[in-house]
Design a protein around this motif. Sequence first.
Motif: not given
Length: 313
Positions: A225-244, A196-201
Amino acid sequence: MQKAELNKGDPALGVVSELKAELAGMARQLADLTGTMHTIIDLLGSIRADGWQVRAVAESMQISAALAADGRYADPKSLARFNRRMYSQQGEDGVIAEIFSRIGVRDRTFLEFGIGDGRENTTRFLLERGWRGFWLEGSPGHVDHARDFFRPYIESGQLSILQAFITAENINDLLDEVGVPQELDYMSIDIDYNTSHVWKAVNRTSRVACVEYNCTLPPNEPVCVPYNPEAIWDGTAWYGASLKVFEQIGAAKGMALVGCDLVGVNAYFVKHDEAFGKFREPFTAETHYEPPRFYSFGAQHGAPTTPKHWVSE
């Protein structure tokens, strides 16, 4: 202190030998028991995972039945019925084809972020049908494989591939570097954590966009999720953004949310002036949300392993 020595004929020597044999036997039994315990623990873990998956599938079916009550799957303007899989992971090939059958194709250009090794993504089918485009991927190994496999398309100038770790700060410089035009027919963004952060940019526009949303989040809650330029997906539901959140980003870019795939992974957007009258309305997250059905086909995304803080948009 002197140690007592046993003669060969001493009866105690036989007792010692028997004790050693018994201890060795007990050690083997203990090893067998330990192995059996590990097997039981693994089996219990598998049963627990299978039970979680069965429960998730049942919940998904209940949600699906509730969603179907509004007539979305019978609506001829809905995209949910068009999932078809040629090279895409979730049937995006069919949905993309249906969208362009309604709005028409113009310059046949695409841009995709997060292409893996190129063999399974949303634009390979377009490429093989004569489209021209650009791929960005963070993994050097995947890029090497893609450049080798798709060498004829690269040499003909039909495809450009850039290896880079994408952030909201560098994305537009990367697009300038590889020569991406300001307007495209199609754009796909699937970089898991920061989608979501990248698409916005991104400062490029496209007539159609496909982005990955987090279907575990309530569709009417604008959280990410809060923006973190170094973050990668950890395989859990902690990623991205809601459809809204994606609905709002799309609206700011002049795009309407026109549907989601049945698996609950991707959301599709079309330019507002081309969407009216051709897709199911209203163009909201509540109208087009699809629940997580990928549980039916494999492992689920588990809950984050540490406390997290979602950000409201």
